[in-house]
Scaffold this motif. Structure first.
Motif, PDB file in Angstrom:
ATOM      1  N   THR A  73       0.802  -1.229   0.000  1.00 47.10           N
ATOM      2  CA  THR A  73       0.000   0.000   0.000  1.00 47.10           C
ATOM      3  C   THR A  73       0.831   1.272   0.000  1.00 47.10           C
ATOM      4  O   THR A  73       0.314   2.341  -0.328  1.00 47.10           O
ATOM      5  CB  THR A  73      -0.928   0.030   1.224  1.00 47.10           C
ATOM      6  OG1 THR A  73      -0.137  -0.035   2.415  1.00 47.10           O
ATOM      7  CG2 THR A  73      -1.906  -1.144   1.197  1.00 47.10           C
ATOM      8  N   GLY A  74       2.096   1.186   0.379  1.00 49.58           N
ATOM      9  CA  GLY A  74       2.930   2.385   0.437  1.00 49.58           C
ATOM     10  C   GLY A  74       3.108   3.035  -0.921  1.00 49.58           C
ATOM     11  O   GLY A  74       3.029   4.262  -1.048  1.00 49.58           O
ATOM     12  N   VAL A  75       3.352   2.218  -1.944  1.00 58.31           N
ATOM     13  CA  VAL A  75       3.529   2.756  -3.286  1.00 58.31           C
ATOM     14  C   VAL A  75       2.252   3.441  -3.763  1.00 58.31           C
ATOM     15  O   VAL A  75       2.278   4.543  -4.322  1.00 58.31           O
ATOM     16  CB  VAL A  75       3.947   1.643  -4.267  1.00 58.31           C
ATOM     17  CG1 VAL A  75       3.883   2.143  -5.716  1.00 58.31           C
ATOM     18  CG2 VAL A  75       5.349   1.145  -3.948  1.00 58.31           C
ATOM     19  N   GLY A  76       1.111   2.805  -3.540  1.00 59.00           N
ATOM     20  CA  GLY A  76      -0.155   3.400  -3.942  1.00 59.00           C
ATOM     21  C   GLY A  76      -0.439   4.710  -3.231  1.00 59.00           C
ATOM     22  O   GLY A  76      -0.989   5.642  -3.820  1.00 59.00           O
ATOM     23  N   ALA A  77      -0.051   4.788  -1.941  1.00 57.46           N
ATOM     24  CA  ALA A  77      -0.254   6.032  -1.192  1.00 57.46           C
ATOM     25  C   ALA A  77       0.581   7.159  -1.768  1.00 57.46           C
ATOM     26  O   ALA A  77       0.147   8.315  -1.809  1.00 57.46           O
ATOM     27  CB  ALA A  77       0.085   5.814   0.279  1.00 57.46           C
ATOM     28  N   VAL A 122       0.341   6.580   7.290  1.00 60.13           N
ATOM     29  CA  VAL A 122       1.680   6.665   7.888  1.00 60.13           C
ATOM     30  C   VAL A 122       2.733   6.756   6.794  1.00 60.13           C
ATOM     31  O   VAL A 122       3.663   7.573   6.861  1.00 60.13           O
ATOM     32  CB  VAL A 122       1.939   5.454   8.798  1.00 60.13           C
ATOM     33  CG1 VAL A 122       3.416   5.388   9.208  1.00 60.13           C
ATOM     34  CG2 VAL A 122       1.064   5.535  10.043  1.00 60.13           C
ATOM     35  N   GLY A 123       2.599   5.919   5.751  1.00 58.49           N
ATOM     36  CA  GLY A 123       3.567   5.957   4.661  1.00 58.49           C
ATOM     37  C   GLY A 123       3.593   7.306   3.964  1.00 58.49           C
ATOM     38  O   GLY A 123       4.665   7.874   3.722  1.00 58.49           O
ATOM     39  N   TYR A 124       2.408   7.836   3.658  1.00 58.43           N
ATOM     40  CA  TYR A 124       2.351   9.132   2.994  1.00 58.43           C
ATOM     41  C   TYR A 124       2.847  10.248   3.903  1.00 58.43           C
ATOM     42  O   TYR A 124       3.489  11.198   3.442  1.00 58.43           O
ATOM     43  CB  TYR A 124       0.919   9.419   2.551  1.00 58.43           C
ATOM     44  CG  TYR A 124       0.772  10.693   1.749  1.00 58.43           C
ATOM     45  CD1 TYR A 124       1.306  10.793   0.474  1.00 58.43           C
ATOM     46  CD2 TYR A 124       0.100  11.795   2.269  1.00 58.43           C
ATOM     47  CE1 TYR A 124       1.176  11.947  -0.265  1.00 58.43           C
ATOM     48  CE2 TYR A 124      -0.036  12.961   1.543  1.00 58.43           C
ATOM     49  CZ  TYR A 124       0.505  13.034   0.277  1.00 58.43           C
ATOM     50  OH  TYR A 124       0.385  14.204  -0.453  1.00 58.43           O
ATOM     51  N   GLY A 125       2.566  10.137   5.209  1.00 52.25           N
ATOM     52  CA  GLY A 125       3.066  11.130   6.148  1.00 52.25           C
ATOM     53  C   GLY A 125       4.580  11.175   6.169  1.00 52.25           C
ATOM     54  O   GLY A 125       5.189  12.257   6.201  1.00 52.25           O
ATOM     55  N   LEU A 126       5.208  10.000   6.134  1.00 51.97           N
ATOM     56  CA  LEU A 126       6.669   9.956   6.092  1.00 51.97           C
ATOM     57  C   LEU A 126       7.194  10.532   4.784  1.00 51.97           C
ATOM     58  O   LEU A 126       8.217  11.229   4.761  1.00 51.97           O
ATOM     59  CB  LEU A 126       7.148   8.509   6.263  1.00 51.97           C
ATOM     60  CG  LEU A 126       6.949   7.905   7.650  1.00 51.97           C
ATOM     61  CD1 LEU A 126       7.249   6.404   7.614  1.00 51.97           C
ATOM     62  CD2 LEU A 126       7.865   8.601   8.661  1.00 51.97           C
ATOM     63  N   ALA A 141      11.312   5.074   2.977  1.00 50.69           N
ATOM     64  CA  ALA A 141      10.715   5.335   4.289  1.00 50.69           C
ATOM     65  C   ALA A 141       9.199   5.175   4.238  1.00 50.69           C
ATOM     66  O   ALA A 141       8.589   4.610   5.162  1.00 50.69           O
ATOM     67  CB  ALA A 141      11.089   6.734   4.759  1.00 50.69           C
ATOM     68  N   ALA A 142       8.581   5.648   3.170  1.00 49.55           N
ATOM     69  CA  ALA A 142       7.125   5.575   3.060  1.00 49.55           C
ATOM     70  C   ALA A 142       6.648   4.136   2.938  1.00 49.55           C
ATOM     71  O   ALA A 142       5.699   3.724   3.619  1.00 49.55           O
ATOM     72  CB  ALA A 142       6.653   6.388   1.856  1.00 49.55           C
ATOM     73  N   VAL A 143       7.288   3.365   2.082  1.00 53.04           N
ATOM     74  CA  VAL A 143       6.843   1.988   1.841  1.00 53.04           C
ATOM     75  C   VAL A 143       7.104   1.114   3.063  1.00 53.04           C
ATOM     76  O   VAL A 143       6.231   0.347   3.499  1.00 53.04           O
ATOM     77  CB  VAL A 143       7.527   1.421   0.586  1.00 53.04           C
ATOM     78  CG1 VAL A 143       7.186  -0.051   0.402  1.00 53.04           C
ATOM     79  CG2 VAL A 143       7.113   2.225  -0.650  1.00 53.04           C
ATOM     80  N   ALA A 144       8.318   1.204   3.620  1.00 52.84           N
ATOM     81  CA  ALA A 144       8.630   0.412   4.815  1.00 52.84           C
ATOM     82  C   ALA A 144       7.767   0.847   5.996  1.00 52.84           C
ATOM     83  O   ALA A 144       7.289   0.017   6.779  1.00 52.84           O
ATOM     84  CB  ALA A 144      10.115   0.542   5.156  1.00 52.84           C
ATOM     85  N   THR A 150       1.009  -1.059   9.472  1.00 52.01           N
ATOM     86  CA  THR A 150      -0.083  -2.012   9.331  1.00 52.01           C
ATOM     87  C   THR A 150      -0.023  -3.066  10.430  1.00 52.01           C
ATOM     88  O   THR A 150      -1.036  -3.394  11.059  1.00 52.01           O
ATOM     89  CB  THR A 150      -0.027  -2.685   7.946  1.00 52.01           C
ATOM     90  OG1 THR A 150      -0.220  -1.691   6.941  1.00 52.01           O
ATOM     91  CG2 THR A 150      -1.091  -3.761   7.806  1.00 52.01           C
ATOM     92  N   TYR A 151       1.179  -3.579  10.685  1.00 51.28           N
ATOM     93  CA  TYR A 151       1.312  -4.639  11.678  1.00 51.28           C
ATOM     94  C   TYR A 151       1.184  -4.123  13.103  1.00 51.28           C
ATOM     95  O   TYR A 151       0.664  -4.812  13.979  1.00 51.28           O
ATOM     96  CB  TYR A 151       2.623  -5.385  11.466  1.00 51.28           C
ATOM     97  CG  TYR A 151       2.470  -6.401  10.369  1.00 51.28           C
ATOM     98  CD1 TYR A 151       2.057  -7.686  10.656  1.00 51.28           C
ATOM     99  CD2 TYR A 151       2.657  -6.047   9.038  1.00 51.28           C
ATOM    100  CE1 TYR A 151       1.862  -8.610   9.652  1.00 51.28           C
ATOM    101  CE2 TYR A 151       2.465  -6.955   8.027  1.00 51.28           C
ATOM    102  CZ  TYR A 151       2.064  -8.251   8.335  1.00 51.28           C
ATOM    103  OH  TYR A 151       1.854  -9.159   7.325  1.00 51.28           O
ATOM    104  N   VAL A 152       1.643  -2.921  13.346  1.00 53.95           N
ATOM    105  CA  VAL A 152       1.441  -2.330  14.665  1.00 53.95           C
ATOM    106  C   VAL A 152      -0.050  -2.155  14.931  1.00 53.95           C
ATOM    107  O   VAL A 152      -0.546  -2.413  16.042  1.00 53.95           O
ATOM    108  CB  VAL A 152       2.184  -0.985  14.776  1.00 53.95           C
ATOM    109  CG1 VAL A 152       1.808  -0.264  16.067  1.00 53.95           C
ATOM    110  CG2 VAL A 152       3.695  -1.205  14.742  1.00 53.95           C
ATOM    111  N   THR A 153      -0.791  -1.734  13.908  1.00 56.88           N
ATOM    112  CA  THR A 153      -2.235  -1.563  14.056  1.00 56.88           C
ATOM    113  C   THR A 153      -2.924  -2.894  14.291  1.00 56.88           C
ATOM    114  O   THR A 153      -3.823  -3.007  15.151  1.00 56.88           O
ATOM    115  CB  THR A 153      -2.827  -0.880  12.806  1.00 56.88           C
ATOM    116  OG1 THR A 153      -2.159   0.353  12.581  1.00 56.88           O
ATOM    117  CG2 THR A 153      -4.314  -0.616  12.984  1.00 56.88           C
TER     118      THR A 153
END
Length: 223
Positions: A73-77, A122-126, A141-144, A150-153
């Protein structure tokens, strides 16, 4: 990431569905606006959804019989902003629940919040926070970051549903289950994201400029 069908208590499943719903509705409107304003972005929009589907369908064994997954999802964001990924990610999760038995219909809302809402934001914010950094660093940074968020959530959702020993103790246990595989997986996904964005720049730079992913003046010298 994929909480299994029936695993959450009904009240929790309903609550997470209610949380996810407005984000998905807003994402539907955002996607429609992008398609109207940039018809040439349709192919890229479909590719972003397919990329998320393929990556998040990969199941890697983790400890204690669980599994870890890339998210995609990071790339899409980065390409389309988080609201659109709320829609695409939920569609992906729905098809995975129906076709691959990954996740479930009762847990669709919870899985959508973690993968399609929190991860992309979070990814887009980074990505925006590192606006002046070189493009590869921003993308990594955004993708990772989207992957890890996602996993923290998901760990938070599970700890809220099953707080044995208290929420913090349960949260730590759920996080530790995935940490061994998820941290290196996030790093690998970040590197894949950098390669993908660089590839897109070689054949779809005008579309990326129209979407505001890169500028015409500054980003070229950073790739």
């Amino acid at each position: 990431m994929h909480i299994a069908e029936g695993f959450l208590p009904p009240l929790h499943a309903a609550a997470w569905t209610a949380v996810a719903a407005p984000f998905v509705i807003h994402g539907t409107r955002s996607a429609g606006r992008i398609v109207r304003e940039n018809p040439s972005a349709r192919l890229l929009l479909g590719a972003a959804g397919a990329f998320t589907f393929v990556l998040s369908a990969i199941k890697l064994p983790s400890v204690t019989g669980s599994s870890s997954h890339p998210t995609g999802t990071g790339v899409g964001a980065i390409l389309f902003r988080p609201p659109v990924m709320a829609l695409l990610g939920t569609i992906v999760l729905l098809f995975q629940a129906l076709l691959l038995a990954h996740g479930g219909l009762t847990t669709l809302g919870a899985n959508a919040v973690s993968l399609a809402v929190v991860g992309p934001w979070v990814g887009y914010g980074l990505y925006r926070l590192l606006e002046r950094a070189p493009l590869p660093l921003k993308v990594f940074a955004a993708v990772a970051g989207a992957d890890l968020a996602t996993y923290v959530t998901t760990a938070t959702q599970l700890a809220l549903a099953f707080p044995e020993g208290g929420f913090l103790a349960a949260w730590g246990r759920f996080l530790s289950v995935f940490a061994v595989t998820q941290v290196p997986l996030a790093i690998v996904e970040g590197l894949v994201g950098v390669l993908l964005i660089n590839t897109l720049l070689s054949w779809a730079r005008p579309e990326l400029e129209d979407l505001g992913v890169v500028s015409r003046e500054r980003e070229a010298s950073h790739v």
